[in-house]
Motif scaffolding. Structure first.
Motif, short mmCIF file in Angstrom:
data_model
loop_
_atom_site.label_atom_id
_atom_site.label_comp_id
_atom_site.label_asym_id
_atom_site.label_seq_id
_atom_site.Cartn_x
_atom_site.Cartn_y
_atom_site.Cartn_z
N ILE A 1 17.91 63.69 -5.59
CA ILE A 1 17.12 64.04 -4.79
C ILE A 1 15.62 63.29 -4.64
N ASP A 2 15.51 62.99 -3.30
CA ASP A 2 13.90 62.86 -3.05
C ASP A 2 13.43 63.45 -2.39
N LYS A 3 12.56 64.27 -3.09
CA LYS A 3 11.05 64.82 -3.16
C LYS A 3 10.41 64.00 -2.42
N VAL A 4 9.87 64.36 -0.99
CA VAL A 4 8.40 63.63 -0.47
C VAL A 4 7.32 65.31 -0.57
N GLU B 1 23.22 64.33 -15.81
CA GLU B 1 22.27 64.62 -14.80
C GLU B 1 22.14 63.78 -13.86
N SER B 2 22.76 63.72 -12.55
CA SER B 2 21.56 63.03 -11.58
C SER B 2 19.69 63.57 -11.38
N ARG B 3 19.64 62.45 -10.81
CA ARG B 3 18.11 61.50 -10.55
C ARG B 3 17.38 62.63 -9.75
N ILE B 4 15.79 62.95 -9.90
CA ILE B 4 15.16 63.29 -9.12
C ILE B 4 14.34 62.12 -8.79
N CYS B 5 13.93 61.94 -7.21
CA CYS B 5 12.93 60.71 -7.20
C CYS B 5 11.78 61.69 -6.75
N ILE B 6 10.29 60.86 -6.89
CA ILE B 6 9.06 61.50 -6.31
C ILE B 6 8.34 60.43 -5.39
N ASN B 7 7.94 60.54 -4.00
CA ASN B 7 7.20 60.11 -3.34
C ASN B 7 6.36 60.76 -2.63
N ILE B 8 5.13 60.42 -3.05
CA ILE B 8 3.77 61.13 -2.97
C ILE B 8 2.95 60.39 -1.51
N MET B 9 2.73 60.98 0.02
CA MET B 9 2.55 60.18 0.78
C MET B 9 0.66 60.27 0.82
N ASP B 10 0.19 59.30 1.01
CA ASP B 10 -1.61 59.56 1.66
C ASP B 10 -1.48 58.78 2.20
N ASN C 1 -5.09 57.53 3.89
CA ASN C 1 -5.33 56.28 2.69
C ASN C 1 -3.87 55.58 3.54
N VAL C 2 -2.59 55.84 3.84
CA VAL C 2 -2.09 54.89 4.30
C VAL C 2 -1.01 54.57 2.94
N THR C 3 -1.39 55.42 1.55
CA THR C 3 -0.02 54.87 0.38
C THR C 3 0.45 55.58 0.63
N SER C 4 1.53 54.82 -0.43
CA SER C 4 2.83 55.67 -1.49
C SER C 4 2.62 55.57 -2.95
N THR C 5 3.01 56.21 -2.88
CA THR C 5 3.09 56.16 -4.85
C THR C 5 4.66 56.94 -5.46
N GLU C 6 5.05 56.38 -5.89
CA GLU C 6 6.95 57.17 -6.26
C GLU C 6 7.07 57.15 -7.04
N ILE C 7 7.35 58.05 -7.92
CA ILE C 7 7.88 57.94 -9.18
C ILE C 7 9.87 58.28 -9.19
N LEU C 8 9.79 57.40 -10.04
CA LEU C 8 11.55 57.03 -9.80
C LEU C 8 12.30 57.15 -11.23
N GLU C 9 12.80 58.10 -11.03
CA GLU C 9 13.59 58.75 -13.02
C GLU C 9 14.74 57.80 -12.84
N PRO C 10 15.32 57.52 -14.43
CA PRO C 10 16.36 56.21 -14.22
C PRO C 10 17.73 56.57 -14.05
#
Length: 312
Positions: A11-14, A86-95, A98-107
């Motif tokens: 599940i991709d959460k942005v 259990e399938s994973r969840i991945c998070i992307n924080i879009m700023d 400031n044109v930045t992208s921070t990703e947190i990816l479960e294994p």
């Protein structure tokens, strides 16, 4: 028909957060949650272009059920193999400010040998229904490093065009089996050939090497500078129009989707790459990951430029 493989879906959460900083509390001004993972981005974009698509891979738990339900809602044929984990969840924080992208990816989950075997059995049946196969992203724990190589071998035996989009050991193993198309970036290529790539001559040498190894359509992604591709009659440099970017996440997957659609439709290689680049550019115009519109793709397709930089 396109078969899109996503062995480790999520599940991709942005989250849209202005002035994001570590250690502070934020309330996002916008958010989306989609069935994600690189292969599902490919499947979604190909489907939006009107192609018939089967999505497969491994999915488990409540997260896996959400992924499968979302895939079906999008008009994609969901053919995932069930697993215990259990399938994973991945998070992307879009700023955007400031044109930045921070990703947190479960294994993701650990896969058993029996689950790997179940997927291989399903895959061989699904191969009969498609003409183009895409395999994207990493493999979950428990899946051997040469797994993509085995998938490519089975596809080659049946005359299916296989697009491999991965990195590291999975990429190194996979190219030994001669997939039809690859699209690594320059850093991924550097790790494989054990040489740094910084000039156009380096990229030309690399794609020619891949082509000589039997890969029909080797491409090196150069990010905002387009891509280098070895075609039947020479080496080409493709470039995209400059656009105001909203979100770049999923643009590489959108490129793969466009190329898969072009190959499935029997287009010539120049138009295959142009369609891929048009999809990648269109994806940057949406906040949602792995998203295009046919209208934007058609618009950008006409704006893709290319030149032959070396003949064969």
């Amino acid at each position: 028909m396109i078969l899109a493989i996503n062995m480790n879906p999520a599940i991709d959460k942005v989250y849209a957060v202005d002035d994001f900083k570590v250690g502070e509390v934020f309330r996002p001004r916008d958010m989306t949650a989609t069935a994600g993972g690189k292969g599902l981005n490919v499947a979604r974009v190909a489907c939006l272009l009107g192609e018939q698509v089967i999505a497969t891979g491994l999915a488990g738990g409540s997260t896996g059920r959400f992924i499968e339900e979302e895939v079906k809602k999008q008009g994609i044929d969901s053919q995932f193999v069930p697993i215990q984990g259990e399938s994973r969840i991945c998070i992307n924080i879009m700023d955007e400010k400031n044109v930045t992208s921070t990703e947190i990816l479960e294994p993701g989950p650990t896969i058993s040998e029996e689950e790997c075997e179940a997927f291989l059995n399903k895959y061989q049946k699904l191969l009969e229904k498609c003409d183009v196969v895409t395999a994207s992203g990493s493999l979950p724990k428990g899946v051997p490093e040469d797994f993509y190589r085995n998938l490519i071998s089975l596809a080659n035996e049946k005359g299916k065009k296989f697009i491999l989009d991965t990195s590291g050991k999975y990429f190194e193993e996979g190219i030994n089996e001669k997939p039809y198309m690859i699209k690594p970036n320059k850093d991924e290529v550097s790790k494989v050939i054990k040489e740094s790539l910084s000039h156009m001559d380096d990229y030309i040498k690399a794609v020619k090497t891949f082509q000589a190894q039997g890969i029909m359509l080797p491409v090196i992604s150069l990010g905002k500078n387009g891509c280098i591709a070895a075609l039947e009659d020479g080496i080409y440099h493709f470039t995209t129009p400059q656009v105001k970017v909203i979100n770049t996440v999923g643009s590489g997957d959108s490129f793969v989707a466009g190329c898969a659609v072009g190959l499935s439709q029997g287009r010539n290689f120049i138009d295959v790459i142009k369609l891929g680049m048009a999809c990648g550019t269109a994806n940057t115009q949406f906040f949602k990951t792995g998203m295009v519109s046919k209208e934007l793709v058609d618009k950008f397709f006409a704006m893709i430029e290319y030149e032959k930089i070396e003949g064969i």
